[in-house]
Design a protein around this motif. Structure first.
Motif, PDB file in Angstrom:
ATOM      1  N   LEU A  38       0.838  -1.202   0.000  1.00 50.11           N
ATOM      2  CA  LEU A  38       0.000   0.000   0.000  1.00 50.11           C
ATOM      3  C   LEU A  38       0.876   1.257   0.000  1.00 50.11           C
ATOM      4  CD1 LEU A  38      -3.032   0.715   0.137  1.00 50.11           C
ATOM      5  CD2 LEU A  38      -2.774   0.970   2.586  1.00 50.11           C
ATOM      6  N   LEU A  41       2.454   1.670  -3.397  1.00 46.26           N
ATOM      7  CA  LEU A  41       1.448   2.129  -4.367  1.00 46.26           C
ATOM      8  C   LEU A  41       1.171   3.623  -4.195  1.00 46.26           C
ATOM      9  CD1 LEU A  41      -0.648   1.377  -6.580  1.00 46.26           C
ATOM     10  CD2 LEU A  41      -2.288   1.028  -4.741  1.00 46.26           C
ATOM     11  N   GLY A  57      -2.424  -0.394  -8.928  1.00 48.58           N
ATOM     12  CA  GLY A  57      -3.267  -0.980  -7.887  1.00 48.58           C
ATOM     13  C   GLY A  57      -3.958  -2.237  -8.371  1.00 48.58           C
ATOM     14  N   GLY A  61      -2.883  -5.838  -6.877  1.00 47.32           N
ATOM     15  CA  GLY A  61      -3.946  -6.565  -6.167  1.00 47.32           C
ATOM     16  C   GLY A  61      -4.130  -7.957  -6.743  1.00 47.32           C
ATOM     17  N   SER A  76      -7.636  -6.233  -5.836  1.00 53.17           N
ATOM     18  CA  SER A  76      -7.518  -5.363  -7.017  1.00 53.17           C
ATOM     19  C   SER A  76      -8.512  -4.213  -6.969  1.00 53.17           C
ATOM     20  CB  SER A  76      -7.795  -6.158  -8.289  1.00 53.17           C
ATOM     21  OG  SER A  76      -6.733  -6.980  -8.586  1.00 53.17           O
ATOM     22  N   LEU A  79      -7.488  -1.660  -4.250  1.00 54.24           N
ATOM     23  CA  LEU A  79      -6.217  -0.982  -4.561  1.00 54.24           C
ATOM     24  C   LEU A  79      -6.332  -0.099  -5.809  1.00 54.24           C
ATOM     25  CD1 LEU A  79      -3.361  -3.565  -3.815  1.00 54.24           C
ATOM     26  CD2 LEU A  79      -4.028  -1.574  -2.493  1.00 54.24           C
ATOM     27  N   THR A  80      -7.182  -0.501  -6.777  1.00 53.28           N
ATOM     28  CA  THR A  80      -7.383   0.334  -7.966  1.00 53.28           C
ATOM     29  C   THR A  80      -7.945   1.697  -7.561  1.00 53.28           C
ATOM     30  OG1 THR A  80      -7.844  -1.620  -9.305  1.00 53.28           O
ATOM     31  CG2 THR A  80      -8.585   0.477 -10.193  1.00 53.28           C
ATOM     32  N   GLY A  83      -5.306   3.664  -5.548  1.00 52.00           N
ATOM     33  CA  GLY A  83      -4.251   4.204  -6.405  1.00 52.00           C
ATOM     34  C   GLY A  83      -4.743   5.386  -7.218  1.00 52.00           C
ATOM     35  N   TYR A 112      -8.456   2.034   2.994  1.00 56.63           N
ATOM     36  CA  TYR A 112      -8.208   0.687   2.465  1.00 56.63           C
ATOM     37  C   TYR A 112      -8.745  -0.377   3.426  1.00 56.63           C
ATOM     38  CZ  TYR A 112      -5.633  -3.468   0.995  1.00 56.63           C
ATOM     39  OH  TYR A 112      -5.307  -4.743   0.601  1.00 56.63           O
TER      40      TYR A 112
END
Lengths: 174, 310
Positions: A38, A41, A57, A61, A76, A79-80, A83, A112
């Motif tokens: 994290l 990223l 991300g 992920g 994913s 994190l997408t 990011g 997150y």
């Protein structure tokens, strides 16, 4: 932004993802866990913008979910969005601010954690909000400790862009 | 050239600065649209993967692809484990020192011995010790018949409090299948809940979804081992009339009726009874079991593969 930048960012995120699942996931301090992936990223997104953040991300992920044989797409998804959001912050308000990496890491650690919690809840799986809340403060502290060295390293590999390369969405009239 | 009657506002906002052809950038609006389009595409892709993965978690093309992906990543994870091992050992040593203050005198003595041993041994030696302990277990009396061990290591750990699962470096190629029991030298740790060609996901006994039929070998009382508070396990479904005492040894119950075979063989050690609670309003006893295996420091493990399976 070049293909070389893309390769460097991909290599950074790959190493961070592998270290996260095999080493950092086991390090528990007061119910909190450091999240190297994290933090990496966030650093990549701040230095290279929303597009790099979102793509990084997504694939990071996917790597984590593949390595742990977990549900594909779960990490994913979160994190997408993380990011992308940090990338937008880096392109606009957070640009050239020294505190931006630390602020971003603190905020994104909270978002997150609750984002993953929300996805688990929506899927009808176990969603222990209490455990997340208990581990949140130590996780933020641990991630903030990682932020300095990680951001320094990422900044050395991905030099900050010129102002003109950022997509600010501020248009000149006329 | 600007007209004579232009205002300051026009000068600032109304006239665009002429750029040379080389400096021309793509329109900002188009960039933003493209960026949002990619974001939406990635989110939809993640949701599609999640949906497929949720609907068929242990089979299908996506699961196979994930298995091969995990196999491809395995060497990197093993390498990372090896690089991090000395640091982990050092962390474990310091952590052990802190925890030792809270232990009783007997445990403190044991910790001192372990500390001296840990100081003397290097990382490779500790790995050898773990493997030899596993070998002793596999050659000992409590090792179940009709099962062969597949010795392997843990390569990834639980990512959060959602599920207590680890990934091990063995899969279908080594004979593992869904529900294969996994043990350490100390005892049972869980069973395989997802398997790829060379890696497998193991759901630990302290996972909320785990339930293991068990028996107290001292008093021959049967129950169901589930996760409990503070890293302990609970032996559930023990009727109040049953006699069960502190320090009783709990092992897996195994198959009782061949028509309904159990995943676990009989006699694999699980833990010992730590506390027995009795309540007037509860139907069952509250039996707290301290597991033999330490779920927070798993390394060398063995999967028990039935010998009649190829």
């Amino acid at each position: 932004m070049s293909a070389v930048d893309g390769l460097k960012a991909a290599a950074l995120l790959f190493v961070a993802a592998i270290l996260q699942v095999s080493v950092f996931a086991q390090a528990r301090v007061l119910s909190g866990r450091p999240d190297l992936l994290l933090v990496t990223l966030v650093a990549v997104a701040l230095l290279r913008g929303a597009l790099f953040g979102a793509l990084g991300g997504f694939f990071a992920g996917l790597l984590v979910d593949t390595a742990t044989l977990a549900k594909l797409g779960l990490t994913s998804l979160v994190l997408t969005l993380a990011g992308y959001w940090i990338g937008r912050y880096g392109e606009t308000t957070g640009r050239d601010r020294a505190h931006a990496p630390y602020l971003s890491v603190a905020v994104i650690t909270v978002l997150y954690s609750f984002g993953v919690l929300l996805v688990h809840f929506v899927l009808g799986e176990r969603a222990p909000a209490g455990a997340i809340a208990r581990g949140l403060l130590p996780s933020i502290v641990l991630n903030l400790i990682l932020t300095g060295p990680v951001y320094w390293l990422v900044r050395r590999l991905l030099r900050p862009l010129d102002r003109g390369d950022y997509a600010t969405e501020v248009q000149l009239l006329g | 050239m600007a007209s004579r009657d232009r205002t300051a506002r026009v000068a600032v906002l109304g006239t665009s600065v002429q750029r040379s052809r080389n400096e021309r950038r793509p329109p900002r609006g188009r960039n933003a649209q493209l960026r949002r389009l990619i974001l939406v595409g990635l989110v939809l892709a993640a949701l599609a993967l999640l949906t497929i993965s949720f609907r068929s978690p242990t089979s299908g093309a996506l699961h196979d692809a994930q298995g091969y992906g995990a196999s491809a990543l395995r060497p990197f994870e093993v390498a990372a484990q090896r690089v991090a091992r000395p640091f982990r050992d050092a962390y474990g040593y310091v952590s052990g020192l802190t925890g030792a203050k809270a232990e009783n005198a007997k445990l403190r003595r044991e910790i001192r011995e372990l500390r001296a041993q840990a100081t003397a041994n290097e990382a490779a030696a500790s790995r050898a010790a773990e493997l030899s302990a596993l070998l002793r277990f596999e050659q000992g009396r409590s090792y179940p018949k009709d099962f062969r061990p597949v010795n392997t290591t843990v390569i990834s750990f639980p990512a959060g409090p959602f599920a207590q699962q680890v990934t091990i470096a063995a899969g279908t190629h080594q004979g593992l299948a869904l529900n294969t029991p996994v043990v350490t030298a100390d005892g049972l740790i869980g069973r395989v809940t997802n398997v790829g060609p060379t890696t497998a996901q193991v759901t630990l006994l302290n996972d909320p979804d785990s339930a293991v039929p068990s028996v107290d070998v001292t008093h021959h009382v049967v129950g169901l081992i589930r996760h409990g508070p503070r890293g302990t396990l609970i032996m559930d479904r023990v009727a109040k009339e049953q006699v069960i005492e502190k320090d009783d040894v709990v092992v897996t119950r195994g198959t009782v009726d061949k028509r309904y075979p159990d995943f676990y063989p009989y006699g694999v050690p699980i833990g010992k009874v730590q506390q027995v609670g009795r309540s007037d309003i509860a139907t069952y006893l509250t039996v707290e079991v301290a597991p033999y295996a330490r779920f927070d420091s798993l390394d060398a493990v063995a999967a028990l593969v039935p010998t009649n399976r190829k």
